[in-house]
Design an enzyme around this catalytic site. Structure first.
Site, PDB file in Angstrom:
ATOM      1  CD1 TRP A  38      41.034  33.883  45.590  1.00 54.10           C
ATOM      2  CD2 TRP A  38      42.040  35.093  47.252  1.00 54.10           C
ATOM      3  NE1 TRP A  38      42.255  33.389  45.590  1.00 54.10           N
ATOM      4  CE2 TRP A  38      42.998  34.205  46.391  1.00 54.10           C
ATOM      5  CE3 TRP A  38      42.622  35.623  48.204  1.00 54.10           C
ATOM      6  CZ2 TRP A  38      44.468  34.246  46.561  1.00 54.10           C
ATOM      7  CZ3 TRP A  38      43.885  35.728  48.534  1.00 54.10           C
ATOM      8  CH2 TRP A  38      44.651  34.820  47.855  1.00 54.10           C
TER       9      TRP A  38
ATOM     10  CG  ASP B 168      38.301  39.238  43.802  1.00 54.07           C
ATOM     11  OD1 ASP B 168      38.858  39.710  42.829  1.00 54.07           O
ATOM     12  OD2 ASP B 168      38.847  38.521  44.694  1.00 54.07           O
TER      13      ASP B 168
ATOM     14  CE  LYS C 179      45.640  35.438  40.452  1.00 55.00           C
ATOM     15  NZ  LYS C 179      45.041  35.793  41.749  1.00 55.00           N
TER      16      LYS C 179
HETATM   17  C1  LIG Z   1      44.518  35.954  42.992  1.00 52.88           C
HETATM   18  C2  LIG Z   1      43.365  36.763  43.809  1.00 52.88           C
HETATM   19  C3  LIG Z   1      43.295  37.212  44.608  1.00 52.88           C
HETATM   20  C4  LIG Z   1      44.632  37.767  45.484  1.00 52.88           C
HETATM   21  O1  LIG Z   1      45.300  38.762  44.697  1.00 52.88           O
HETATM   22  P1  LIG Z   1      46.465  39.661  45.538  1.00 52.88           P
HETATM   23  O2  LIG Z   1      46.829  40.627  44.398  1.00 52.88           O
HETATM   24  O3  LIG Z   1      47.525  38.630  45.662  1.00 52.88           O
HETATM   25  O4  LIG Z   1      46.071  40.406  46.658  1.00 52.88           O
HETATM   26  C5  LIG Z   1      42.111  37.640  45.231  1.00 52.88           C
HETATM   27  N1  LIG Z   1      41.008  37.327  44.847  1.00 52.88           N
HETATM   28  C6  LIG Z   1      40.930  36.509  43.514  1.00 52.88           C
HETATM   29  C7  LIG Z   1      39.760  36.108  43.024  1.00 52.88           C
HETATM   30  C8  LIG Z   1      42.329  36.136  43.034  1.00 52.88           C
HETATM   31  O5  LIG Z   1      42.487  35.272  41.971  1.00 52.88           O
END
Ligand SMILES: *Cc1c(COP(=O)(O)O)cnc(C)c1O
Length: 356
Positions: free
Chosen positions: A101, A168, A192
């Site tokens: 990511w 993030d 999540k």
């Molecule tokens: C799941 C996740 C993403 C991707 O998220 P989307 O909503 O599918 O764009 C990005 N960064 C992290 C740390 C994630 O766990």
């Protein structure tokens, strides 16, 4: 019977959130209408939105000089929106690469400005969080990923850096108290720990609204969302409602300090078994182990398929590791009850006995 859901996302939500949101699809709060058919400008939805924002502010203790925004497009959209809104073409963003990511965030940022990966654990298959790195003091910001969903590493300290930090937090937001003041932007896809997919939370320091000088499309401009209370166009009404229900659940059980204790208890239980059981081995180094995504492998590779088959009668769902890592990943997000972890630990112990 409901399964023990260790899926990485979209993932388990509190049972009461499933029930209340299902009921709201039939009829919302006795108003003779479904949540799916009310206007986003109705007084009912305005109340949902306001309460959601207020709970986010309260639970995370967001300082007053920050804006809370609801956007669409997931964390992946933020890989673009952040540099688009913040980074001028001649400016540089620093990245610590701890997962794919983070890699994606860096790649997208190159479209808008300059990037520099100042530390990476990629050559070691992302088993740890790099700590000895030097931030380029002339860079505009440092981008971090607090929890690395795929490889199962996480950092828990909200460190101060000499430049603004963008983080993030898609897979560990609301899993522990966070010092928001250490970050200029925190962002997270909801699916999540916060709600269902389709909504993305962005918390941004107000002084950064409108920072980058490029002419901006309204739909991509943070300041438009801030000015319009995230109602510039139709937001995902239902997704925001699931966030509200999850936030109420979090508050009722005692907030983020209590949530953190529960998450520590779950993670300790599973990691102890991984360390004790000779058939399994953890992926990440101990000091960087994630509480949210617990990655482990079978010591004997032949056992991998066997164990995935073995857990089926235990009603365990979603522990197959990500395709680039293999092995197993047990995601233990906020809503996963400790009872589910106990069942997984029991399955690991029974598996060991079955092979003795
Ligand atoms: C799941 C996740 C993403 C991707 O998220 P989307 O909503 O599918 O764009 C990005 N960064 C992290 C740390 C994630 O766990």
């Amino acid at each position: 019977m409901k399964k023990h859901n260790f899926g990485a996302g979209p993932s388990i939500l509190p049972q009461e959130v499933f029930e209340q949101s299902a009921q709201a699809c039939i009829e919302y709060d006795g108003i003779g209408l479904s949540i799916l058919e009310i206007s986003h400008r109705s007084k009912e939805f305005t109340a949902i939105l306001d309460e959601s924002m207020a709970l986010i502010k309260e639970l995370l203790q967001v300082p007053d000089d920050y804006s809370i925004l609801f956007l669409q497009g997931g964390a992946n959209m933020q890989f673009n929106m952040i540099p688009y809104n913040i980074l001028n073409e001649e400016e540089t963003a620093n990245f610590v690469e701890t997962d794919i990511w983070a890699t994606r965030a860096e790649e997208e940022t190159r479209l808008y400005g300059k990037t520099n990966i100042i530390a990476s654990s990629k050559v070691d298959n992302f088993t740890y969080i790099p700590k000895d790195f030097t931030v380029d003091k002339n860079a505009t910001y440092l981008h971090l990923t607090s929890n690395n969903t795929i490889y199962g590493t996480e950092f828990f300290d909200d460190k101060a850096y000499p430049i603004p930090v963008v983080c993030d937090m898609s897979s560990d937001i609301f899993s522990r108290p966070v010092d928001v003041s250490k970050y200029h932007i925190i962002y997270a896809g909801a699916q999540k720990n916060l709600g269902c997919s389709g909504i993305t939370l962005v918390i941004i320091k107000n002084e950064w609204l409108g920072r980058a000088k490029r002419p901006k499309s309204k739909m991509w401009d943070y300041s438009i969302y801030a000015k319009n209370n995230s109602l510039y166009n139709t937001p995902p009404v239902f997704a925001i409602y699931t966030c509200l229900l999850t936030l109420r659940w979090l508050k009722n059980l005692g907030g983020l300090a209590e949530m953190e204790q529960r998450n520590i208890a779950k993670a300790d239980l599973l990691y102890s078994e991984i360390d004790r059981n000779p058939l399994f081995k953890g992926h990440a180094v101990k000091e960087d182990r994630s509480r949210m995504n617990i990655n482990f492998i079978a010591t004997n590779p032949d056992d991998e398929a066997l164990f995935l088959e073995f857990v089926k009668p235990y009603n365990i769902h979603g522990i197959k590791g990500y395709r680039t890592v293999g092995g197993f990943r047990a995601s233990c997000y906020n809503a996963l009850p400790i009872e589910s972890v106990e069942v997984l630990v029991k399955a690991m112990q029974d598996f060991e006995r079955s092979k003795a």
